[in-house]
Design a protein around this motif. Structure first.
Motif, PDB file in Angstrom:
ATOM      1  N   VAL A 150     -28.440  41.462  -3.950  1.00  0.00           N
ATOM      2  CA  VAL A 150     -29.498  40.524  -3.592  1.00  0.00           C
ATOM      3  C   VAL A 150     -30.526  40.524  -4.716  1.00  0.00           C
ATOM      4  N   ASN A 151     -30.589  39.427  -5.446  1.00  0.00           N
ATOM      5  CA  ASN A 151     -31.508  39.277  -6.572  1.00  0.00           C
ATOM      6  C   ASN A 151     -32.675  38.407  -6.125  1.00  0.00           C
ATOM      7  N   ALA A 152     -33.737  39.052  -5.655  1.00  0.00           N
ATOM      8  CA  ALA A 152     -34.914  38.334  -5.158  1.00  0.00           C
ATOM      9  C   ALA A 152     -36.079  39.300  -5.073  1.00  0.00           C
ATOM     10  N   CYS A 153     -37.287  38.763  -5.018  1.00  0.00           N
ATOM     11  CA  CYS A 153     -38.451  39.605  -4.756  1.00  0.00           C
ATOM     12  C   CYS A 153     -38.307  40.283  -3.395  1.00  0.00           C
ATOM     13  N   THR A 169     -19.521  50.179   1.602  1.00  0.00           N
ATOM     14  CA  THR A 169     -20.425  49.125   1.148  1.00  0.00           C
ATOM     15  C   THR A 169     -21.347  49.635   0.038  1.00  0.00           C
ATOM     16  N   LEU A 170     -21.446  48.858  -1.031  1.00  0.00           N
ATOM     17  CA  LEU A 170     -22.398  49.099  -2.103  1.00  0.00           C
ATOM     18  C   LEU A 170     -23.451  48.000  -2.035  1.00  0.00           C
ATOM     19  N   VAL A 171     -24.715  48.395  -1.944  1.00  0.00           N
ATOM     20  CA  VAL A 171     -25.818  47.435  -1.883  1.00  0.00           C
ATOM     21  C   VAL A 171     -26.697  47.625  -3.111  1.00  0.00           C
ATOM     22  N   MET A 172     -26.971  46.538  -3.823  1.00  0.00           N
ATOM     23  CA  MET A 172     -27.886  46.554  -4.961  1.00  0.00           C
ATOM     24  C   MET A 172     -28.927  45.468  -4.765  1.00  0.00           C
ATOM     25  N   THR A 173     -30.171  45.770  -5.108  1.00  0.00           N
ATOM     26  CA  THR A 173     -31.230  44.761  -5.017  1.00  0.00           C
ATOM     27  C   THR A 173     -32.068  44.773  -6.283  1.00  0.00           C
ATOM     28  N   ALA A 174     -32.704  43.636  -6.566  1.00  0.00           N
ATOM     29  CA  ALA A 174     -33.481  43.486  -7.791  1.00  0.00           C
ATOM     30  C   ALA A 174     -34.831  44.161  -7.724  1.00  0.00           C
ATOM     31  N   ALA A 175     -35.267  44.570  -6.531  1.00  0.00           N
ATOM     32  CA  ALA A 175     -36.609  45.127  -6.394  1.00  0.00           C
ATOM     33  C   ALA A 175     -36.675  46.047  -5.186  1.00  0.00           C
ATOM     34  N   ARG A 176     -37.733  46.835  -5.139  1.00  0.00           N
ATOM     35  CA  ARG A 176     -38.064  47.630  -3.976  1.00  0.00           C
ATOM     36  C   ARG A 176     -38.449  46.710  -2.826  1.00  0.00           C
ATOM     37  N   ALA A 177     -38.502  47.263  -1.621  1.00  0.00           N
ATOM     38  CA  ALA A 177     -38.845  46.455  -0.453  1.00  0.00           C
ATOM     39  C   ALA A 177     -40.254  45.886  -0.530  1.00  0.00           C
ATOM     40  N   ASP A 178     -41.134  46.550  -1.292  1.00  0.00           N
ATOM     41  CA  ASP A 178     -42.526  46.110  -1.379  1.00  0.00           C
ATOM     42  C   ASP A 178     -42.920  45.671  -2.778  1.00  0.00           C
ATOM     43  N   ARG A 179     -41.936  45.272  -3.586  1.00  0.00           N
ATOM     44  CA  ARG A 179     -42.221  44.879  -4.970  1.00  0.00           C
ATOM     45  C   ARG A 179     -41.590  43.518  -5.283  1.00  0.00           C
ATOM     46  N   GLY A 198     -38.425  30.907 -12.357  1.00  0.00           N
ATOM     47  CA  GLY A 198     -39.376  29.908 -12.816  1.00  0.00           C
ATOM     48  C   GLY A 198     -38.660  28.708 -13.390  1.00  0.00           C
ATOM     49  N   ALA A 199     -39.328  27.565 -13.380  1.00  0.00           N
ATOM     50  CA  ALA A 199     -38.703  26.320 -13.828  1.00  0.00           C
ATOM     51  C   ALA A 199     -38.296  26.372 -15.298  1.00  0.00           C
ATOM     52  N   ASP A 200     -38.962  27.210 -16.105  1.00  0.00           N
ATOM     53  CA  ASP A 200     -38.653  27.283 -17.529  1.00  0.00           C
ATOM     54  C   ASP A 200     -37.682  28.413 -17.874  1.00  0.00           C
ATOM     55  N   SER A 201     -37.163  29.098 -16.860  1.00  0.00           N
ATOM     56  CA  SER A 201     -36.291  30.251 -17.093  1.00  0.00           C
ATOM     57  C   SER A 201     -34.824  29.855 -17.048  1.00  0.00           C
ATOM     58  N   ASP A 202     -34.020  30.566 -17.795  1.00  0.00           N
ATOM     59  CA  ASP A 202     -32.572  30.385 -17.762  1.00  0.00           C
ATOM     60  C   ASP A 202     -31.871  31.480 -16.966  1.00  0.00           C
ATOM     61  N   VAL A 203     -32.482  32.667 -16.887  1.00  0.00           N
ATOM     62  CA  VAL A 203     -31.872  33.790 -16.191  1.00  0.00           C
ATOM     63  C   VAL A 203     -32.980  34.757 -15.791  1.00  0.00           C
ATOM     64  N   THR A 204     -32.866  35.386 -14.633  1.00  0.00           N
ATOM     65  CA  THR A 204     -33.866  36.347 -14.186  1.00  0.00           C
ATOM     66  C   THR A 204     -33.714  37.671 -14.930  1.00  0.00           C
ATOM     67  N   TYR A 205     -34.710  38.519 -14.814  1.00  0.00           N
ATOM     68  CA  TYR A 205     -34.603  39.839 -15.441  1.00  0.00           C
ATOM     69  C   TYR A 205     -33.391  40.597 -14.913  1.00  0.00           C
ATOM     70  N   PHE A 206     -33.208  40.594 -13.579  1.00  0.00           N
ATOM     71  CA  PHE A 206     -32.083  41.340 -13.011  1.00  0.00           C
ATOM     72  C   PHE A 206     -30.753  40.695 -13.397  1.00  0.00           C
ATOM     73  N   GLU A 248     -38.550  48.153  -9.713  1.00  0.00           N
ATOM     74  CA  GLU A 248     -37.759  49.280  -9.213  1.00  0.00           C
ATOM     75  C   GLU A 248     -36.531  48.829  -8.411  1.00  0.00           C
ATOM     76  N   PRO A 249     -35.524  48.273  -9.069  1.00  0.00           N
ATOM     77  CA  PRO A 249     -34.282  47.886  -8.397  1.00  0.00           C
ATOM     78  C   PRO A 249     -33.684  49.048  -7.607  1.00  0.00           C
ATOM     79  N   GLN A 250     -33.042  48.732  -6.491  1.00  0.00           N
ATOM     80  CA  GLN A 250     -32.525  49.731  -5.569  1.00  0.00           C
ATOM     81  C   GLN A 250     -31.000  49.672  -5.484  1.00  0.00           C
TER      82      GLN A 250
END
Length: 347
Positions: free
Chosen positions: A235-238, A252-262, A268-276, A315-317
């Motif tokens: 899950v790649n999202a805030c 099951t392997l779970v990966m996320t782009a951020a902590r639950a509170d981050r 963004g409209a000018d982006s081609d790819v997210t950091y994650f 802090e990806p999880q």
């Protein structure tokens, strides 16, 4: 915490609330005259406009929330003029999913296979479409699994070519995959890229088509009804760390782009790819076919970019459930790993 309101009931309720609010606003404007608009800052950083396989993103900058009326609107010309109408898109979805499932390639016998679903939730930004279609390329060319990916995406450029990323289409896509895969031996990779809220809900949006939103409980229930024994869920999202305690489990392997509170960065409209997406999909999986090792590399790379940009670390999880590490190792042993796949925005 996820809202107690059933996500599949949110659309009509929000529509009614929006109508009532619109009436009140209209009365106010007619009586008092227009007021200046105010934008609130949003803690999202802009990722690079172009990314090479090993290049770091450009320094991030903050962006502002769009006004409520800035969302895609068929009446304001955002909907493609030469495309199908919203109603035509909506009614075509069952056939669109069936056609996509029919194009899936059969599994290679005798060893574990990987099949993927890419879900690009927000139709107002190309960055999510870019990552969904890049995963398809990576599966076909890097992991030797052509025809093993279903791409669900909300984007004005693909209304006639790909099924929408929606709750219903996700269920239908998984049902179709379950008939092609050996659900006891093969691995399901689900990659979701969109905006996330602090309540851990995910934005699913292709205005003006009404789509239900997705949250951890909803995704858990969707997966629980299907027979996939081995799963890699990304899950790649805030705030996406809120999905980990709900989705984790045996096999099951779970990966996320951020902590639950981050928040995470790079949309963004000018982006081609997210950091994650840059660090895990592009850099990590081109450096190694080991998805867990690629995550470790990505986490370090993202931390260095965030330190450079002086932003609060995302802090990806990760949670590795019993058995899934061995199953992924068995897949790598038999997989025909191909060359690096350079990243380029979807065309």
């Amino acid at each position: 915490m996820p809202s107690s309101l059933d996500p599949r009931r949110r659309t009509p309720i929000y529509t009614l609330a929006a109508f009532a609010a619109g009436v009140l606003i209209t009365v106010g404007v007619l009586r008092y005259g227009p007021q200046p608009a105010t934008l609130k800052p949003r803690p999202v950083a802009v990722a690079p406009a172009a990314v090479a396989t090993a290049a770091a993103p450009a320094a991030s900058t903050s962006v502002a929330d769009e006004p409520a009326d800035a969302a895609m609107d068929v009446d304001n010309g955002d909907w493609p003029a030469d495309g199908p109408t919203p109603e035509q898109v909506f009614t075509a979805q069952p056939d669109r999913v069936r056609e996509a499932v029919a194009r899936l390639a059969p599994r290679a016998p005798g060893h574990p296979n990987i099949y993927a679903v890419a879900f690009a939730g927000d139709g107002s930004e190309d960055v999510f479409r870019n990552e969904a279609e890049y995963l398809d390329q990576l599966m076909a060319r890097r992991f030797g699994s052509p025809g093993h990916t279903l791409v669900l995406e909300n984007n004005p450029a693909t209304l006639s070519t790909h099924p929408l990323a929606s709750w219903t289409n996700l269920e239908q896509a998984l049902d179709g995959l379950a008939k092609v895969m050996d659900t006891r031996e093969d691995i399901l990779l689900l990659y979701i890229a969109t905006h996330g809220g602090s309540d851990h809900s995910l934005l699913v949006d292709m205005d003006p088509i009404p789509l239900d939103q997705l949250d951890p409980d909803g995704l858990r229930d969707i997966l629980a009804k299907r027979p996939f024994r081995w799963k890699v869920l990304v899950v790649n999202a805030c705030y996406s760390g809120g999905f980990v305690p709900v989705l984790k489990g045996s096999g099951t392997l779970v990966m996320t782009a951020a902590r639950a509170d981050r928040t995470s960065f790079g949309c963004g409209a000018d982006s081609d790819v997210t950091y994650f997406g840059h660090a895990w999909l592009v850099d990590g999986l081109n450096a190694t076919p080991d998805v867990i090792d690629a995550f470790g590399r990505a986490r370090g790379e993202i931390a260095s970019w965030e330190k450079r940009d002086a932003v609060t670390p995302s802090e990806p999880q990760i949670d590795v459930g019993p058995g899934i590490g061995d199953k992924l190792a068995a897949w790598r042993k038999s997989a025909k790993i191909g060359p690096v796949v350079p990243f380029a925005p979807a065309q």
